[in-house]
Each structure stands twice: as C-alpha cells, then as structure tokens.
Design a protein around this motif. Structure first.
Motif, PDB file in Angstrom:
ATOM      1  N   MET A  23      84.793 -16.703 -34.089  1.00  0.00           N
ATOM      2  CA  MET A  23      84.775 -17.097 -35.493  1.00  0.00           C
ATOM      3  C   MET A  23      86.085 -17.737 -35.943  1.00  0.00           C
ATOM      4  O   MET A  23      86.261 -18.025 -37.122  1.00  0.00           O
ATOM      5  CB  MET A  23      84.444 -15.883 -36.360  1.00  0.00           C
ATOM      6  CG  MET A  23      83.119 -15.235 -35.983  1.00  0.00           C
ATOM      7  SD  MET A  23      82.908 -13.634 -36.718  1.00  0.00           S
ATOM      8  CE  MET A  23      82.013 -14.074 -38.176  1.00  0.00           C
ATOM      9  N   GLY A  24      87.010 -17.911 -35.026  1.00  0.00           N
ATOM     10  CA  GLY A  24      88.254 -18.599 -35.334  1.00  0.00           C
ATOM     11  C   GLY A  24      89.308 -17.779 -36.051  1.00  0.00           C
ATOM     12  O   GLY A  24      90.273 -18.339 -36.570  1.00  0.00           O
ATOM     13  N   LEU A  25      89.144 -16.460 -36.103  1.00  0.00           N
ATOM     14  CA  LEU A  25      90.172 -15.618 -36.721  1.00  0.00           C
ATOM     15  C   LEU A  25      91.394 -15.632 -35.812  1.00  0.00           C
ATOM     16  O   LEU A  25      91.310 -15.297 -34.631  1.00  0.00           O
ATOM     17  CB  LEU A  25      89.657 -14.190 -36.904  1.00  0.00           C
ATOM     18  CG  LEU A  25      90.612 -13.215 -37.585  1.00  0.00           C
ATOM     19  CD1 LEU A  25      90.881 -13.638 -39.019  1.00  0.00           C
ATOM     20  CD2 LEU A  25      90.037 -11.805 -37.541  1.00  0.00           C
ATOM     21  N   GLY A  26      92.527 -16.026 -36.349  1.00  0.00           N
ATOM     22  CA  GLY A  26      93.744 -16.127 -35.546  1.00  0.00           C
ATOM     23  C   GLY A  26      94.250 -14.778 -35.080  1.00  0.00           C
ATOM     24  O   GLY A  26      94.089 -13.768 -35.769  1.00  0.00           O
ATOM     25  N   SER A  27      94.864 -14.771 -33.920  1.00  0.00           N
ATOM     26  CA  SER A  27      95.390 -13.516 -33.385  1.00  0.00           C
ATOM     27  C   SER A  27      96.605 -13.033 -34.166  1.00  0.00           C
ATOM     28  O   SER A  27      97.050 -11.905 -33.980  1.00  0.00           O
ATOM     29  CB  SER A  27      95.742 -13.665 -31.903  1.00  0.00           C
ATOM     30  OG  SER A  27      96.732 -14.656 -31.730  1.00  0.00           O
ATOM     31  N   ASP A  28      97.136 -13.864 -35.050  1.00  0.00           N
ATOM     32  CA  ASP A  28      98.234 -13.449 -35.910  1.00  0.00           C
ATOM     33  C   ASP A  28      97.767 -13.169 -37.344  1.00  0.00           C
ATOM     34  O   ASP A  28      98.573 -12.897 -38.225  1.00  0.00           O
ATOM     35  CB  ASP A  28      99.345 -14.495 -35.909  1.00  0.00           C
ATOM     36  CG  ASP A  28      98.882 -15.851 -36.414  1.00  0.00           C
ATOM     37  OD1 ASP A  28      97.663 -16.081 -36.501  1.00  0.00           O
ATOM     38  OD2 ASP A  28      99.753 -16.683 -36.718  1.00  0.00           O
ATOM     39  N   ALA A  29      96.453 -13.199 -37.573  1.00  0.00           N
ATOM     40  CA  ALA A  29      95.893 -12.913 -38.895  1.00  0.00           C
ATOM     41  C   ALA A  29      95.959 -11.412 -39.177  1.00  0.00           C
ATOM     42  O   ALA A  29      95.729 -10.582 -38.291  1.00  0.00           O
ATOM     43  CB  ALA A  29      94.443 -13.394 -38.975  1.00  0.00           C
ATOM     44  N   ALA A  30      96.252 -11.083 -40.413  1.00  0.00           N
ATOM     45  CA  ALA A  30      96.378  -9.672 -40.794  1.00  0.00           C
ATOM     46  C   ALA A  30      95.096  -8.894 -40.507  1.00  0.00           C
ATOM     47  O   ALA A  30      95.163  -7.745 -40.047  1.00  0.00           O
ATOM     48  CB  ALA A  30      96.755  -9.562 -42.264  1.00  0.00           C
ATOM     49  N   LEU A  31      93.945  -9.494 -40.747  1.00  0.00           N
ATOM     50  CA  LEU A  31      92.679  -8.793 -40.503  1.00  0.00           C
ATOM     51  C   LEU A  31      92.499  -8.463 -39.021  1.00  0.00           C
ATOM     52  O   LEU A  31      92.068  -7.363 -38.665  1.00  0.00           O
ATOM     53  CB  LEU A  31      91.503  -9.622 -41.012  1.00  0.00           C
ATOM     54  CG  LEU A  31      90.127  -8.976 -40.908  1.00  0.00           C
ATOM     55  CD1 LEU A  31      90.077  -7.662 -41.680  1.00  0.00           C
ATOM     56  CD2 LEU A  31      89.054  -9.939 -41.414  1.00  0.00           C
ATOM     57  N   TYR A  32      92.829  -9.393 -38.154  1.00  0.00           N
ATOM     58  CA  TYR A  32      92.738  -9.161 -36.709  1.00  0.00           C
ATOM     59  C   TYR A  32      93.692  -8.036 -36.293  1.00  0.00           C
ATOM     60  O   TYR A  32      93.317  -7.130 -35.549  1.00  0.00           O
ATOM     61  CB  TYR A  32      93.080 -10.449 -35.959  1.00  0.00           C
ATOM     62  CG  TYR A  32      93.132 -10.301 -34.465  1.00  0.00           C
ATOM     63  CD1 TYR A  32      91.971 -10.301 -33.707  1.00  0.00           C
ATOM     64  CD2 TYR A  32      94.339 -10.160 -33.795  1.00  0.00           C
ATOM     65  CE1 TYR A  32      92.001 -10.168 -32.334  1.00  0.00           C
ATOM     66  CE2 TYR A  32      94.391 -10.027 -32.421  1.00  0.00           C
ATOM     67  CZ  TYR A  32      93.219 -10.033 -31.701  1.00  0.00           C
ATOM     68  OH  TYR A  32      93.259  -9.893 -30.330  1.00  0.00           O
ATOM     69  N   LEU A  33      94.908  -8.101 -36.784  1.00  0.00           N
ATOM     70  CA  LEU A  33      95.902  -7.087 -36.428  1.00  0.00           C
ATOM     71  C   LEU A  33      95.541  -5.722 -37.000  1.00  0.00           C
ATOM     72  O   LEU A  33      95.744  -4.695 -36.349  1.00  0.00           O
ATOM     73  CB  LEU A  33      97.285  -7.540 -36.909  1.00  0.00           C
ATOM     74  CG  LEU A  33      97.798  -8.806 -36.226  1.00  0.00           C
ATOM     75  CD1 LEU A  33      99.017  -9.348 -36.957  1.00  0.00           C
ATOM     76  CD2 LEU A  33      98.106  -8.556 -34.756  1.00  0.00           C
TER      77      LEU A  33
END
Length: 83
Positions: A23-33
């Motif tokens: 879905m393109g959520l970045g690995s540095d995005a707060a939600l991913y972390l």
C-alpha cells in the motif's frame, strides 16, 4: 488466551508489513513504526512469559529499535508541522 495475544501481536506487525509492501506506507512512517513497536512489544512479553530467550532477544531488540525510530519520526513530523 496466550495464543490469542501472540496472534494479536503478529497481526499488528504483519499489518504494518503489508501496508509497507502493498500500500506504499513508508518504512519511516509513524504508523508503520507504531505497528512494529506495538506488535513486537506484545510478542516480547509473550516470549518472556514462556521463557523463550531467543525470541525475547529478537523481538525485544526489534521493539526498542522501532520505538526509537518512532520517537524520531514523531519529532520530525512535529518539526515539519511547525515550520
């Protein structure tokens, strides 16, 4: 009950991974972390209760690194919002 908690932790981690990969959520995005920090913290607790020291180590390090990265990301987001 322990298995259900383990599954919850795993689902949280995997949801972040799927969102990153598909879905393109970045690995540095707060939600991913956040997903990584929360899911691995749950799994670390479960492994500790079961005296699975190898998993405590892996999941514990993952949780700490994810949490530190989350703190950094939130600080970066806050700085960008005030700029």
């Amino acid at each position: 009950m322990g298995q259900a908690i383990q599954m919850l932790g795993a689902v949280i981690v995997l949801a972040g991974f799927v969102a990153n990969q598909r879905m393109g959520l970045g690995s540095d995005a707060a939600l991913y972390l956040l997903a990584n920090a929360l899911g691995t913290a749950i799994l670390t607790g479960c492994a500790a209760v079961d005296h699975e020291l190898g998993f405590v180590f892996v999941e514990g390090v993952w949780a700490v690194v994810s949490t530190l990265s989350l703190i950094r990301a939130l600080g970066r987001d806050r700085a960008a919002a005030t700029a």
